[in-house]
Design a protein around this motif. Structure first.
Motif, mmCIF file in Angstrom:
data_model
loop_
_atom_site.group_PDB
_atom_site.id
_atom_site.type_symbol
_atom_site.label_atom_id
_atom_site.label_comp_id
_atom_site.label_asym_id
_atom_site.label_seq_id
_atom_site.Cartn_x
_atom_site.Cartn_y
_atom_site.Cartn_z
ATOM 1 N N UNK A 251 -22.000 26.986 -16.603
ATOM 2 C CA UNK A 251 -22.670 25.929 -15.841
ATOM 3 C C UNK A 251 -23.447 26.465 -14.647
ATOM 4 N N UNK A 252 -23.369 27.760 -14.400
ATOM 5 C CA UNK A 252 -24.087 28.327 -13.263
ATOM 6 C C UNK A 252 -25.251 29.174 -13.752
ATOM 7 N N UNK A 253 -26.123 29.559 -12.823
ATOM 8 C CA UNK A 253 -27.342 30.289 -13.188
ATOM 9 C C UNK A 253 -27.024 31.715 -13.628
ATOM 10 N N UNK A 254 -27.898 32.330 -14.424
ATOM 11 C CA UNK A 254 -27.687 33.716 -14.852
ATOM 12 C C UNK A 254 -27.524 34.690 -13.686
ATOM 13 N N UNK A 255 -28.192 34.425 -12.559
ATOM 14 C CA UNK A 255 -28.074 35.316 -11.400
ATOM 15 C C UNK A 255 -26.646 35.329 -10.865
ATOM 16 N N UNK A 256 -26.023 34.167 -10.800
ATOM 17 C CA UNK A 256 -24.639 34.089 -10.326
ATOM 18 C C UNK A 256 -23.678 34.640 -11.378
ATOM 19 N N UNK A 257 -23.970 34.368 -12.653
ATOM 20 C CA UNK A 257 -23.147 34.936 -13.727
ATOM 21 C C UNK A 257 -23.128 36.460 -13.644
ATOM 22 N N UNK A 258 -24.280 37.050 -13.346
ATOM 23 C CA UNK A 258 -24.386 38.510 -13.313
ATOM 24 C C UNK A 258 -23.548 39.110 -12.193
ATOM 25 N N UNK A 259 -23.387 38.379 -11.078
ATOM 26 C CA UNK A 259 -22.570 38.898 -9.982
ATOM 27 C C UNK A 259 -21.108 39.004 -10.399
ATOM 28 N N UNK A 260 -20.657 38.060 -11.223
ATOM 29 C CA UNK A 260 -19.299 38.130 -11.746
ATOM 30 C C UNK A 260 -19.173 39.244 -12.773
ATOM 31 N N UNK A 261 -20.165 39.359 -13.645
ATOM 32 C CA UNK A 261 -20.094 40.334 -14.727
ATOM 33 C C UNK A 261 -20.200 41.770 -14.218
ATOM 34 N N UNK A 262 -20.864 41.969 -13.075
ATOM 35 C CA UNK A 262 -20.882 43.312 -12.469
ATOM 36 C C UNK A 262 -19.471 43.723 -12.078
ATOM 37 N N UNK A 263 -18.749 42.790 -11.463
ATOM 38 C CA UNK A 263 -17.376 43.096 -11.085
ATOM 39 C C UNK A 263 -16.490 43.349 -12.288
ATOM 40 N N UNK A 264 -16.691 42.590 -13.362
ATOM 41 C CA UNK A 264 -15.894 42.770 -14.568
ATOM 42 C C UNK A 264 -16.113 44.134 -15.197
ATOM 43 N N UNK A 265 -17.363 44.574 -15.251
ATOM 44 C CA UNK A 265 -17.691 45.819 -15.940
ATOM 45 C C UNK A 265 -17.501 47.040 -15.050
ATOM 46 N N UNK A 266 -17.990 46.969 -13.811
ATOM 47 C CA UNK A 266 -17.997 48.138 -12.932
ATOM 48 C C UNK A 266 -16.765 48.222 -12.036
ATOM 49 N N UNK A 267 -15.980 47.126 -11.983
ATOM 50 C CA UNK A 267 -14.836 47.053 -11.066
ATOM 51 C C UNK A 267 -15.263 47.249 -9.615
ATOM 52 N N UNK A 268 -16.481 46.786 -9.305
ATOM 53 C CA UNK A 268 -17.006 46.888 -7.947
ATOM 54 C C UNK A 268 -18.027 45.774 -7.732
ATOM 55 N N UNK A 269 -18.327 45.483 -6.467
ATOM 56 C CA UNK A 269 -19.354 44.512 -6.120
ATOM 57 C C UNK A 269 -20.297 45.145 -5.109
ATOM 58 N N UNK A 270 -21.533 44.678 -5.115
ATOM 59 C CA UNK A 270 -22.541 45.188 -4.186
ATOM 60 C C UNK A 270 -23.023 44.041 -3.313
ATOM 61 N N UNK A 271 -22.852 44.192 -2.003
ATOM 62 C CA UNK A 271 -23.265 43.180 -1.029
ATOM 63 C C UNK A 271 -24.068 43.875 0.061
ATOM 64 N N UNK A 272 -25.294 43.405 0.285
ATOM 65 C CA UNK A 272 -26.181 43.984 1.302
ATOM 66 C C UNK A 272 -26.352 45.494 1.121
ATOM 67 N N UNK A 273 -26.419 45.930 -0.133
ATOM 68 C CA UNK A 273 -26.631 47.342 -0.421
ATOM 69 C C UNK A 273 -25.376 48.193 -0.362
ATOM 70 N N UNK A 274 -24.240 47.604 0.009
ATOM 71 C CA UNK A 274 -22.978 48.343 0.085
ATOM 72 C C UNK A 274 -22.112 48.013 -1.129
ATOM 73 N N UNK A 275 -21.596 49.058 -1.762
ATOM 74 C CA UNK A 275 -20.750 48.883 -2.941
ATOM 75 C C UNK A 275 -19.283 49.008 -2.553
ATOM 76 N N UNK A 276 -18.488 48.027 -2.982
ATOM 77 C CA UNK A 276 -17.057 48.010 -2.673
ATOM 78 C C UNK A 276 -16.258 47.932 -3.963
#
Length: 319
Positions: free
Chosen positions: A113-138
């Motif tokens: 029900x959400x946009x592909x852009x928001x879906x991709x933020x979740x899927x990055x965490x699922x695949x890479x086990x990390x998130x990127x915010x303001x250019x910083x990867x955690x």
């Protein structure tokens, strides 16, 4: 091996906890634990009200893990999922406020029900086990497990997951309606205190991470590996399939089989593990031809036909 036996007793306790809340869903509980121990994720596709959210809540409570729930809506932003940097005027610097992805067990409710852009933020965490915010990867916390849901009935105003994103889920499952006996028992239990309030944690985070490491050491014999590859290659040449399973699917099937063997108290995989898991691991990774869909064939039907017609190794050859 003694440690593995102790861990398997704890797995049994988790399944019993889920059975207290979810009636007649032991197979779904075992499959969910299979994905969790294989460090994969689950996509639950079913109608509302069959217990998808309750399953994830019970699992999180049994594992003494931090549970987070994201209700996906059309106006949800990536920062609502990953977190956001907020300026602190007192310290005169930006502070990061973490989002739900920093939990251990994450329920992504109605992900389509959400946009592909928001879906991709979740899927990055699922695949890479990390998130990127303001250019910083955690790096995300361990353990990290996502169970996403989507409604197969209402497609208006939704953004269906493309094949490349579906491929990120280790398993895809359906809850299904309960039988009449199960539904009557459900009413009896719900007439008193809700069963989830009686659930206590039986596995710590540290024990769960140790179990995931044990699963990685489960042995897969070469004949079983060949069986996995034959099943996957069968999807690439089947007349009813437009797009077959990628090598990622082979790896996913092996990882799931190792976790399933571990849950069943073995330190080795047998062909029956692969045969049972194949529809759950492979069905969402294929595209069925339009004429086959017109004939009423589902993705699961096609995978089952491939499993039925693929030679199963029955013994190890010694040289």
């Amino acid at each position: 091996m003694q440690d593995t036996m102790i861990y398997n007793e704890k797995v049994d306790k988790v399944i019993k906890n889920i059975n207290k809340v979810m009636i007649g869903k032991e197979d779904i509980a075992i499959l969910s634990l299979t994905a969790l121990l294989a460090e994969g994720h689950v996509l639950l596709e079913d109608v509302p009200g069959v217990g998808k959210t309750m399953l994830v809540r019970t699992l999180a409570k049994s594992l003494d893990c931090d549970f987070k729930r994201i209700q996906f809506t059309p106006d949800l932003l990536p920062s609502d999922v990953t977190g956001i940097s907020i300026y602190n005027p007192k310290e005169m610097e930006f502070e990061f406020r973490g989002g739900p992805l920093l939990g251990n067990i994450v329920l992504a409710d109605e992900i389509n029900r959400t946009s592909p852009k928001t879906q991709s933020s979740l899927l990055e965490g699922m695949e890479e086990r990390s998130i990127t915010v303001d250019g910083n990867t955690m790096q995300l916390n361990k353990p990290f497990f996502v169970m996403a849901t989507q409604n197969p009935i209402e497609y208006e105003g939704t953004y269906p997951l493309p094949e490349a994103q579906l491929d990120r889920f280790l398993l895809k499952m359906n809850m299904g309606y309960p039988s009449m006996t199960e539904e009557l028992e459900m009413l009896e239990r719900m007439s008193r205190e809700h069963p989830i309030h009686t659930i206590e944690a039986v596995i710590t985070k540290e024990e769960l991470v140790a179990m995931q490491e044990e699963v990685q050491r489960v042995y897969v014999e070469q004949n079983v590996q060949q069986y996995i590859v034959q099943l996957v290659r069968g999807t690439r040449s089947h007349e009813s399939i437009f797009l077959g399973v990628s090598p990622r699917g082979s790896i996913a099937l092996m990882k799931a089989a190792k976790a399933y063997a571990y849950i069943n108290g073995r330190d080795f995989v047998i062909p029956d593990d692969v045969k049972y898991l194949a529809p759950f691991v492979l069905s969402h990774r294929i595209i069925v031809q339009s004429d086959a869909r017109y004939e009423g064939k589902t993705n699961e039907d096609v995978i089952q036909s491939i499993v039925k017609n693929t030679y199963i190794p029955v013994r190890k050859e010694f040289s």
